[in-house]
Design a protein around this motif. Structure first.
Motif, PDB file in Angstrom:
ATOM      1  N   SER A  38       0.951  -1.124   0.145  1.00  0.00           N
ATOM      2  CA  SER A  38       0.232  -0.096   0.032  1.00  0.00           C
ATOM      3  C   SER A  38       1.056   1.173  -0.141  1.00  0.00           C
ATOM      4  O   SER A  38       1.933   1.281   0.896  1.00  0.00           O
ATOM      5  CB  SER A  38      -1.029   0.048   1.419  1.00  0.00           C
ATOM      6  OG  SER A  38      -1.824   1.266   1.188  1.00  0.00           O
ATOM      7  N   ALA A  39       0.673   2.053  -0.909  1.00  0.00           N
ATOM      8  CA  ALA A  39       1.486   3.405  -0.935  1.00  0.00           C
ATOM      9  C   ALA A  39       0.515   4.638  -1.049  1.00  0.00           C
ATOM     10  O   ALA A  39      -0.514   4.767  -1.309  1.00  0.00           O
ATOM     11  CB  ALA A  39       2.241   3.191  -2.165  1.00  0.00           C
ATOM     12  N   ASP A  40       1.246   5.527  -0.527  1.00  0.00           N
ATOM     13  CA  ASP A  40       0.501   7.031  -0.486  1.00  0.00           C
ATOM     14  C   ASP A  40       1.627   8.209  -0.035  1.00  0.00           C
ATOM     15  O   ASP A  40       2.604   8.178   0.393  1.00  0.00           O
ATOM     16  CB  ASP A  40      -0.431   6.947   0.696  1.00  0.00           C
ATOM     17  CG  ASP A  40      -1.533   8.229   0.621  1.00  0.00           C
ATOM     18  OD1 ASP A  40      -1.520   8.932  -0.269  1.00  0.00           O
ATOM     19  OD2 ASP A  40      -2.050   8.357   1.700  1.00  0.00           O
ATOM     20  N   PRO A  84       6.358  13.354   2.404  1.00  0.00           N
ATOM     21  CA  PRO A  84       6.970  12.214   2.761  1.00  0.00           C
ATOM     22  C   PRO A  84       6.019  11.138   1.903  1.00  0.00           C
ATOM     23  O   PRO A  84       5.122  11.509   1.497  1.00  0.00           O
ATOM     24  CB  PRO A  84       6.223  12.042   4.437  1.00  0.00           C
ATOM     25  CG  PRO A  84       5.582  13.354   4.522  1.00  0.00           C
ATOM     26  CD  PRO A  84       5.751  14.083   3.438  1.00  0.00           C
ATOM     27  N   SER A  85       6.596  10.128   1.660  1.00  0.00           N
ATOM     28  CA  SER A  85       5.904   9.053   0.717  1.00  0.00           C
ATOM     29  C   SER A  85       5.987   7.971   1.528  1.00  0.00           C
ATOM     30  O   SER A  85       7.256   7.576   1.976  1.00  0.00           O
ATOM     31  CB  SER A  85       6.853   8.925  -0.738  1.00  0.00           C
ATOM     32  OG  SER A  85       6.204   8.134  -1.430  1.00  0.00           O
ATOM     33  N   SER A 108      10.091   7.662   2.580  1.00  0.00           N
ATOM     34  CA  SER A 108      11.088   8.489   1.902  1.00  0.00           C
ATOM     35  C   SER A 108      10.444  10.012   1.782  1.00  0.00           C
ATOM     36  O   SER A 108       9.375  10.022   1.932  1.00  0.00           O
ATOM     37  CB  SER A 108      11.487   8.041   0.741  1.00  0.00           C
ATOM     38  OG  SER A 108      10.247   7.730  -0.240  1.00  0.00           O
ATOM     39  N   TYR A 109      11.530  10.710   1.878  1.00  0.00           N
ATOM     40  CA  TYR A 109      11.171  12.388   1.808  1.00  0.00           C
ATOM     41  C   TYR A 109      11.468  12.884   0.495  1.00  0.00           C
ATOM     42  O   TYR A 109      12.594  12.713  -0.024  1.00  0.00           O
ATOM     43  CB  TYR A 109      11.696  13.219   2.792  1.00  0.00           C
ATOM     44  CG  TYR A 109      11.015  12.541   4.237  1.00  0.00           C
ATOM     45  CD1 TYR A 109       9.927  13.186   4.664  1.00  0.00           C
ATOM     46  CD2 TYR A 109      11.797  11.641   5.024  1.00  0.00           C
ATOM     47  CE1 TYR A 109       9.482  12.647   5.864  1.00  0.00           C
ATOM     48  CE2 TYR A 109      11.460  11.421   6.373  1.00  0.00           C
ATOM     49  CZ  TYR A 109       9.927  11.747   6.737  1.00  0.00           C
ATOM     50  OH  TYR A 109       9.367  11.493   7.944  1.00  0.00           O
ATOM     51  N   LYS A 110      10.669  13.735  -0.391  1.00  0.00           N
ATOM     52  CA  LYS A 110      11.086  14.461  -1.484  1.00  0.00           C
ATOM     53  C   LYS A 110      11.085  15.817  -1.307  1.00  0.00           C
ATOM     54  O   LYS A 110       9.949  16.484  -0.463  1.00  0.00           O
ATOM     55  CB  LYS A 110      10.061  14.125  -2.471  1.00  0.00           C
ATOM     56  CG  LYS A 110      10.101  12.533  -2.775  1.00  0.00           C
ATOM     57  CD  LYS A 110       9.240  12.157  -3.779  1.00  0.00           C
ATOM     58  CE  LYS A 110       7.764  11.878  -3.633  1.00  0.00           C
ATOM     59  NZ  LYS A 110       7.646  10.812  -3.181  1.00  0.00           N
ATOM     60  N   HIS A 122       7.569   6.882  -8.385  1.00  0.00           N
ATOM     61  CA  HIS A 122       7.157   5.922  -7.572  1.00  0.00           C
ATOM     62  C   HIS A 122       7.722   4.451  -7.622  1.00  0.00           C
ATOM     63  O   HIS A 122       7.921   3.772  -6.878  1.00  0.00           O
ATOM     64  CB  HIS A 122       5.345   5.990  -7.479  1.00  0.00           C
ATOM     65  CG  HIS A 122       4.822   7.258  -7.043  1.00  0.00           C
ATOM     66  ND1 HIS A 122       4.898   7.402  -5.664  1.00  0.00           N
ATOM     67  CD2 HIS A 122       4.280   8.210  -7.698  1.00  0.00           C
ATOM     68  CE1 HIS A 122       4.391   8.487  -5.443  1.00  0.00           C
ATOM     69  NE2 HIS A 122       3.833   8.935  -6.617  1.00  0.00           N
ATOM     70  N   SER A 123       7.701   4.051  -9.040  1.00  0.00           N
ATOM     71  CA  SER A 123       8.205   2.752  -9.528  1.00  0.00           C
ATOM     72  C   SER A 123       9.674   2.392  -8.824  1.00  0.00           C
ATOM     73  O   SER A 123       9.867   1.556  -8.431  1.00  0.00           O
ATOM     74  CB  SER A 123       8.115   2.683 -11.009  1.00  0.00           C
ATOM     75  OG  SER A 123       7.053   2.501 -11.515  1.00  0.00           O
ATOM     76  N   THR A 124      10.509   3.629  -9.019  1.00  0.00           N
ATOM     77  CA  THR A 124      11.546   3.399  -8.508  1.00  0.00           C
ATOM     78  C   THR A 124      11.792   3.282  -6.745  1.00  0.00           C
ATOM     79  O   THR A 124      12.606   2.491  -6.230  1.00  0.00           O
ATOM     80  CB  THR A 124      12.615   4.811  -8.594  1.00  0.00           C
ATOM     81  OG1 THR A 124      12.740   4.812 -10.081  1.00  0.00           O
ATOM     82  CG2 THR A 124      13.996   4.779  -8.250  1.00  0.00           C
ATOM     83  N   GLU A 125      10.743   4.110  -6.369  1.00  0.00           N
ATOM     84  CA  GLU A 125      10.728   3.901  -4.660  1.00  0.00           C
ATOM     85  C   GLU A 125      10.082   2.262  -4.563  1.00  0.00           C
ATOM     86  O   GLU A 125      10.542   1.784  -3.248  1.00  0.00           O
ATOM     87  CB  GLU A 125       9.700   4.891  -4.136  1.00  0.00           C
ATOM     88  CG  GLU A 125      10.397   6.381  -4.089  1.00  0.00           C
ATOM     89  CD  GLU A 125       9.354   7.615  -3.808  1.00  0.00           C
ATOM     90  OE1 GLU A 125       8.028   7.003  -3.683  1.00  0.00           O
ATOM     91  OE2 GLU A 125       9.754   8.544  -3.534  1.00  0.00           O
ATOM     92  N   PHE A 126       9.137   1.972  -5.288  1.00  0.00           N
ATOM     93  CA  PHE A 126       8.732   0.411  -4.887  1.00  0.00           C
ATOM     94  C   PHE A 126       9.864  -0.428  -5.194  1.00  0.00           C
ATOM     95  O   PHE A 126       9.962  -1.108  -4.500  1.00  0.00           O
ATOM     96  CB  PHE A 126       7.501   0.128  -5.933  1.00  0.00           C
ATOM     97  CG  PHE A 126       6.285   0.849  -5.615  1.00  0.00           C
ATOM     98  CD1 PHE A 126       6.060   1.240  -4.522  1.00  0.00           C
ATOM     99  CD2 PHE A 126       5.412   1.163  -6.865  1.00  0.00           C
ATOM    100  CE1 PHE A 126       4.884   1.985  -4.431  1.00  0.00           C
ATOM    101  CE2 PHE A 126       4.382   1.734  -6.829  1.00  0.00           C
ATOM    102  CZ  PHE A 126       3.875   2.216  -5.437  1.00  0.00           C
TER     103      PHE A 126
END
Length: 186
Positions: A38-40, A84-85, A108-110, A122-126
Motif C-alpha cells: 500500500s502506498a501513499d 513524505p512518501s 522517503s522524503y522528497k 514511485h516505481s523506483t521507490e517501489f
C-alpha cells in the motif's frame, strides 16, 4: 487511505472497500507467491529558515506552551516543502477477518520543488523498498499495489501504464495488480 474509505459523504466508499476486500481475498488465495504493498504520498510539510513556520493554515491553531509567545513565520515564507512518501508492506493473513496491518513501513522524503511526485519516481521507490524488504529472500512472483487516488496513480494514464510495465518487466513478475482508491467527485 483508511480515512478516505471511512468518509460518510463519499459515493465511492462501498466500491473502494469492495476493491480492497477483493484484493485481500486474492492475496489470501495466492499468499505464497504474493506481495501486497500500500502506498501513499502525504501532505507537504513546510520547512522554514531559522524561524518556525506557522501551522495556522486554513484556520488551524498552533500548539505552544501556555506561558510562551507564538513566534512563527507565515506559511507563505518557507525555504522548502518536504513530501513524505509512505510504502507499507502488508502481511497477508490466512483469513479475511484477520488483521493485515502488522508488517514493514518505508518512508522517503522528497523536496516538493525539485523532486516532484511522478509515476517513474514511485516505481523506483517501489523497487528500492522491494530490494530492502526481500534482500535475503526470493522476490514473490505476484506484486499487488494499493495506492491513493493521486493523479500519478491513475492506471488509465499512459505514464502510469509505462511505469507499471517498467516495474513488471524489471523484476520479472508473473502478475502485477494495481488498484487505486476511486476519486471523490462529490
Amino acid at each position: 487511505m483508511q480515512s478516505r474509505l471511512l468518509q460518510k459523504n463519499s459515493d465511492n466508499t462501498y466500491y473502494c472497500a469492495a476493491l480492497f476486500q477483493y484484493l485481500r481475498e486474492f492475496c489470501i488465495q495466492y499468499y505464497q507467491w504474493t506481495c501486497l504493498i500500500s502506498a501513499d504520498n502525504k501532505h507537504k510539510i513546510p520547512i522554514g529558515e531559522d524561524v518556525a513556520v506557522s501551522t495556522g493554515v486554513r484556520n488551524w491553531h498552533s500548539i505552544v506552551d501556555q506561558d510562551s509567545i507564538l513566534v512563527a513565520a507565515d506559511h507563505d515564507f518557507t525555504k522548502l516543502f518536504l513530501t513524505p512518501s509512505v510504502i507499507f508492506f502488508i502481511s497477508i493473513s490466512n483469513k479475511i477477518s484477520e488483521s493485515f496491518y502488522d508488517d514493514q513501513v518505508f518512508i522517503s522524503y522528497k523536496n516538493t520543488v525539485f523532486e516532484q511526485s511522478s509515476t517513474i519516481r514511485h516505481s523506483t521507490e517501489f523497487l528500492n523498498a522491494l530490494n530492502i524488504q526481500y534482500e535475503y529472500q526470493i522476490l514473490p512472483l505476484i506484486l499487488c499495489l494499493y495506492t491513493d487516488r493521486g493523479l500519478d496513480h491513475w492506471c488509465n494514464y499512459g505514464s502510469v501504464q509505462i511505469a507499471l510495465i517498467y516495474l513488471f518487466l524489471y523484476e520479472d513478475f508473473d502478475l502485477l495488480i494495481a488498484v487505486r482508491t476511486a476519486p471523490n467527485y462529490s
